[in-house]
Design a protein around this motif. Sequence first.
Motif, PDB file in Angstrom:
ATOM      1  N   GLY A  47     -45.499 -38.359 -68.780  1.00  0.00           N
ATOM      2  CA  GLY A  47     -45.214 -37.300 -67.804  1.00  0.00           C
ATOM      3  C   GLY A  47     -43.772 -36.843 -67.699  1.00  0.00           C
ATOM      4  O   GLY A  47     -43.425 -36.158 -66.741  1.00  0.00           O
ATOM      5  N   ILE A  65     -51.029 -37.273 -68.788  1.00  0.00           N
ATOM      6  CA  ILE A  65     -51.350 -38.101 -67.618  1.00  0.00           C
ATOM      7  C   ILE A  65     -52.436 -37.403 -66.796  1.00  0.00           C
ATOM      8  O   ILE A  65     -52.406 -37.365 -65.566  1.00  0.00           O
ATOM      9  CB  ILE A  65     -50.099 -38.456 -66.766  1.00  0.00           C
ATOM     10  CG1 ILE A  65     -49.262 -37.218 -66.444  1.00  0.00           C
ATOM     11  CG2 ILE A  65     -49.243 -39.497 -67.479  1.00  0.00           C
ATOM     12  CD1 ILE A  65     -48.166 -37.478 -65.391  1.00  0.00           C
TER      13      ILE A  65
ATOM     14  N   ASP B  34     -48.655 -42.104 -60.766  1.00  0.00           N
ATOM     15  CA  ASP B  34     -48.139 -43.480 -60.753  1.00  0.00           C
ATOM     16  C   ASP B  34     -49.073 -44.388 -61.555  1.00  0.00           C
ATOM     17  O   ASP B  34     -48.637 -45.141 -62.421  1.00  0.00           O
ATOM     18  CB  ASP B  34     -48.067 -44.034 -59.319  1.00  0.00           C
ATOM     19  CG  ASP B  34     -46.914 -43.450 -58.515  1.00  0.00           C
ATOM     20  OD1 ASP B  34     -45.819 -43.307 -59.080  1.00  0.00           O
ATOM     21  OD2 ASP B  34     -47.121 -43.155 -57.330  1.00  0.00           O
ATOM     22  N   ILE B  52     -60.773 -40.718 -57.106  1.00  0.00           N
ATOM     23  CA  ILE B  52     -61.137 -39.839 -55.979  1.00  0.00           C
ATOM     24  C   ILE B  52     -60.671 -38.408 -56.279  1.00  0.00           C
ATOM     25  O   ILE B  52     -60.742 -37.532 -55.431  1.00  0.00           O
ATOM     26  CB  ILE B  52     -60.525 -40.343 -54.643  1.00  0.00           C
ATOM     27  CG1 ILE B  52     -59.000 -40.498 -54.750  1.00  0.00           C
ATOM     28  CG2 ILE B  52     -61.162 -41.652 -54.218  1.00  0.00           C
ATOM     29  CD1 ILE B  52     -58.328 -40.776 -53.392  1.00  0.00           C
ATOM     30  N   GLY B 101     -40.016 -34.993 -59.027  1.00  0.00           N
ATOM     31  CA  GLY B 101     -40.159 -34.832 -60.486  1.00  0.00           C
ATOM     32  C   GLY B 101     -39.819 -33.449 -60.998  1.00  0.00           C
ATOM     33  O   GLY B 101     -38.735 -32.940 -60.779  1.00  0.00           O
TER      34      GLY B 101
HETATM   35  C1  LIG Z   1     -42.177 -38.139 -64.563  1.00  0.00           C
HETATM   36  C2  LIG Z   1     -42.423 -38.537 -63.136  1.00  0.00           C
HETATM   37  C3  LIG Z   1     -41.476 -38.213 -62.162  1.00  0.00           C
HETATM   38  C4  LIG Z   1     -41.678 -38.567 -60.831  1.00  0.00           C
HETATM   39  N1  LIG Z   1     -40.735 -38.215 -59.912  1.00  0.00           N
HETATM   40  C5  LIG Z   1     -40.923 -38.516 -58.604  1.00  0.00           C
HETATM   41  C6  LIG Z   1     -39.964 -38.103 -57.613  1.00  0.00           C
HETATM   42  O1  LIG Z   1     -38.959 -37.466 -57.915  1.00  0.00           O
HETATM   43  N2  LIG Z   1     -40.208 -38.427 -56.321  1.00  0.00           N
HETATM   44  C7  LIG Z   1     -41.314 -39.106 -55.938  1.00  0.00           C
HETATM   45  O2  LIG Z   1     -41.482 -39.358 -54.746  1.00  0.00           O
HETATM   46  N3  LIG Z   1     -42.230 -39.532 -56.851  1.00  0.00           N
HETATM   47  C8  LIG Z   1     -42.063 -39.240 -58.161  1.00  0.00           C
HETATM   48  N4  LIG Z   1     -42.987 -39.648 -59.103  1.00  0.00           N
HETATM   49  C9  LIG Z   1     -44.094 -40.539 -58.698  1.00  0.00           C
HETATM   50  C10 LIG Z   1     -45.443 -39.877 -58.373  1.00  0.00           C
HETATM   51  O3  LIG Z   1     -45.577 -38.616 -58.943  1.00  0.00           O
HETATM   52  C11 LIG Z   1     -45.673 -39.738 -56.877  1.00  0.00           C
HETATM   53  O4  LIG Z   1     -45.532 -40.975 -56.236  1.00  0.00           O
HETATM   54  C12 LIG Z   1     -47.053 -39.147 -56.530  1.00  0.00           C
HETATM   55  O5  LIG Z   1     -47.079 -38.787 -55.184  1.00  0.00           O
HETATM   56  C13 LIG Z   1     -48.207 -40.077 -56.781  1.00  0.00           C
HETATM   57  O6  LIG Z   1     -49.391 -39.395 -56.388  1.00  0.00           O
HETATM   58  P1  LIG Z   1     -50.702 -39.515 -57.286  1.00  0.00           P
HETATM   59  O7  LIG Z   1     -51.773 -38.778 -56.586  1.00  0.00           O
HETATM   60  O8  LIG Z   1     -50.400 -39.111 -58.661  1.00  0.00           O
HETATM   61  O9  LIG Z   1     -50.921 -41.079 -57.155  1.00  0.00           O
HETATM   62  P2  LIG Z   1     -51.753 -42.137 -58.006  1.00  0.00           P
HETATM   63  O10 LIG Z   1     -50.988 -42.523 -59.207  1.00  0.00           O
HETATM   64  O11 LIG Z   1     -53.138 -41.670 -58.208  1.00  0.00           O
HETATM   65  O12 LIG Z   1     -51.767 -43.334 -56.948  1.00  0.00           O
HETATM   66  C14 LIG Z   1     -50.601 -43.958 -56.462  1.00  0.00           C
HETATM   67  C15 LIG Z   1     -50.973 -45.194 -55.645  1.00  0.00           C
HETATM   68  O13 LIG Z   1     -51.589 -44.844 -54.422  1.00  0.00           O
HETATM   69  C16 LIG Z   1     -52.950 -45.290 -54.367  1.00  0.00           C
HETATM   70  N5  LIG Z   1     -53.680 -44.170 -53.794  1.00  0.00           N
HETATM   71  C17 LIG Z   1     -53.526 -42.847 -54.139  1.00  0.00           C
HETATM   72  N6  LIG Z   1     -54.246 -42.056 -53.329  1.00  0.00           N
HETATM   73  C18 LIG Z   1     -54.889 -42.881 -52.455  1.00  0.00           C
HETATM   74  C19 LIG Z   1     -55.765 -42.644 -51.338  1.00  0.00           C
HETATM   75  N7  LIG Z   1     -56.108 -41.397 -50.958  1.00  0.00           N
HETATM   76  N8  LIG Z   1     -56.233 -43.718 -50.647  1.00  0.00           N
HETATM   77  C20 LIG Z   1     -55.841 -44.970 -51.014  1.00  0.00           C
HETATM   78  N9  LIG Z   1     -55.009 -45.252 -52.026  1.00  0.00           N
HETATM   79  C21 LIG Z   1     -54.527 -44.216 -52.743  1.00  0.00           C
HETATM   80  C22 LIG Z   1     -53.310 -45.674 -55.776  1.00  0.00           C
HETATM   81  O14 LIG Z   1     -54.241 -46.722 -55.800  1.00  0.00           O
HETATM   82  C23 LIG Z   1     -51.966 -46.115 -56.339  1.00  0.00           C
HETATM   83  O15 LIG Z   1     -51.672 -47.410 -55.955  1.00  0.00           O
HETATM   84  C24 LIG Z   1     -42.838 -39.289 -60.460  1.00  0.00           C
HETATM   85  C25 LIG Z   1     -43.791 -39.606 -61.431  1.00  0.00           C
HETATM   86  C26 LIG Z   1     -43.599 -39.231 -62.755  1.00  0.00           C
HETATM   87  C27 LIG Z   1     -44.640 -39.565 -63.778  1.00  0.00           C
END
Ligand SMILES: Cc1cc2nc3c(=O)[nH]c(=O)nc-3n(C[C@H](O)[C@H](O)[C@H](O)COP(=O)(O)OP(=O)(O)OC[C@H]3O[C@@H](n4cnc5c(N)ncnc54)[C@H](O)[C@@H]3O)c2cc1C
Lengths: 166, 293
Positions: A47, A65, B34, B52, B101
Amino acid sequence: MGKQYKLVRYNLNGKDVEQMVDVRASLTDMLRNDYRMTSVKKGCEVGECGACTVLINGEAFNSCIYLAVWADGKKIRTLESLLGPNGELADIQQAFIDEAAIQCGFCTPGFIMSSVEILESGKEYTDAELRKLLSGHLCRCTGYENIIRAVKKTMYKRLGKEMPQE
Amino acid sequence: MYDMKAYYESESVQHAIELRLAHPEAHIIAGGSDVLVQMREGKRAGVELISIFMLDELRGVTIDEEENIRIGSLTSFSHITKNPIIQQYINVLGEAVDQVGGPQIRNIGTIGGNTCNGVTSADSASTLHAWEAIVELTGPKGVRRIPIKDFYLKAKVVDIREGEIQTAILIPKASYENTYGYYIKYAMRNALDIATNGCSVNVRLSEDKKTFDRVRVAYGVAGPVPMRCPNTEAFINGKEVTMENIEAFAQKVLEDINPRDSWRASKALRQHVAVESAKRCIIESVKRAGGEL
Ligand SMILES: Cc1cc2nc3c(=O)[nH]c(=O)nc-3n(C[C@H](O)[C@H](O)[C@H](O)COP(=O)(O)OP(=O)(O)OC[C@H]3O[C@@H](n4cnc5c(N)ncnc54)[C@H](O)[C@@H]3O)c2cc1C
Ligand code: FES
Ligand code: FES
């Protein structure tokens, strides 16, 4: 557990398709291996670089991703969709060539797909906004300036406006 | 190919809960930005996943019957930023998540994932703390709503119980009415970098806009979990809107936060950034609230 497959139905570059896909596949895997959409590059696969960018329902996503099974019900577009019926290049592709915004070309399809989302919004963006909108891509060759110029030039052309002097 | 043991797709919130109960070892995946990265890194290699992602009922921003702003847990960052309700009542949240990001990450990353990961540097976390968000969890015993500060238990651990998923984040009316805020992310580059410090401040001014009626300050990366600043807030509430009070307020945050030395930044730098960010955030919040300095 043995291999697990799931049926996905979606629209790829304007055509309805269906595919039994391995649940472990990323969208990049499916597009490259099952459809030979080799514009979708495998770069970092975490990503960060944007080489695998495709449009899903009009928004840019890193297909590395994104699980292939999530394609179900979506409209997906890759760089291949830009070619005209006789293999003509789109305006944005031509602009990348004209502005020398390509060297090795590995980052180019990704940059162009994000540019397509930018251009299709029909909005006029400032340089700072364009830089932010393209900040999800890494290019190790060009130094970015020519890429920004190619997108900017196409943006003004499509808006029917003169590009301001730099 | 991801190194995945099994995959389960939720067809409804109820189905997700059943899947959680049937497969207690499985990890929930929302946008996966993540989870999938950690699978590649090997940290979550070989896990079972409960997705989900296809639950569109968990997407979108609305105002509910109690006039809470209700943000579905699967709402992506870019959709939060573009949403008119967010822009009208809690614009700072849209601005904060617009710094996550790059554009493609903001299209896939969800606010649910950004809070359920329990990460202190998450870009939405300090603003949600500063606006006293309520976390809604749905599980086998029904719906449970808790203040966000209680949702974070310790670094990377949140209060999600057996069978539960997070279904929404709510901002109560008392929290957003007449309130204006500002967020500063301090990082080494503008895109694709994790915050070295995140500071979110919001103010509600008196009717004549001369007094701080309510000020709330929260930080990310100033401790193992995002945190509010009770001493700083008690100090400024009820005081006049002057630069002198703002300077003193910014210094006061050092009594509340406890940043650490790390390879990313020294404690001294973090403290300096925290004070300066608090000052800039409150000045900008006062301006947005129509106050004068
Ligand atoms: C290149 C890159 C750059 C990034 N930069 C940043 C940044 O600048 N700032 C930042 O804050 N983050 C950043 N992130 C991290 C990420 O994008 C965020 O944390 C994002 O919000 C994760 O959301 P998701 O839906 O993709 O989570 P997922 O990866 O699907 O889940 C994250 C965690 O939460 C749990 N989870 C998710 N949704 C639920 C739900 N509804 N109920 C219960 N458990 C749940 C999952 O089990 C897991 O443990 C970056 C990631 C990448 C790959
Ligand atoms: S290969 Fe997908 S972002 Fe790098
Ligand atoms: S042209 Fe080589 S990476 Fe961009």
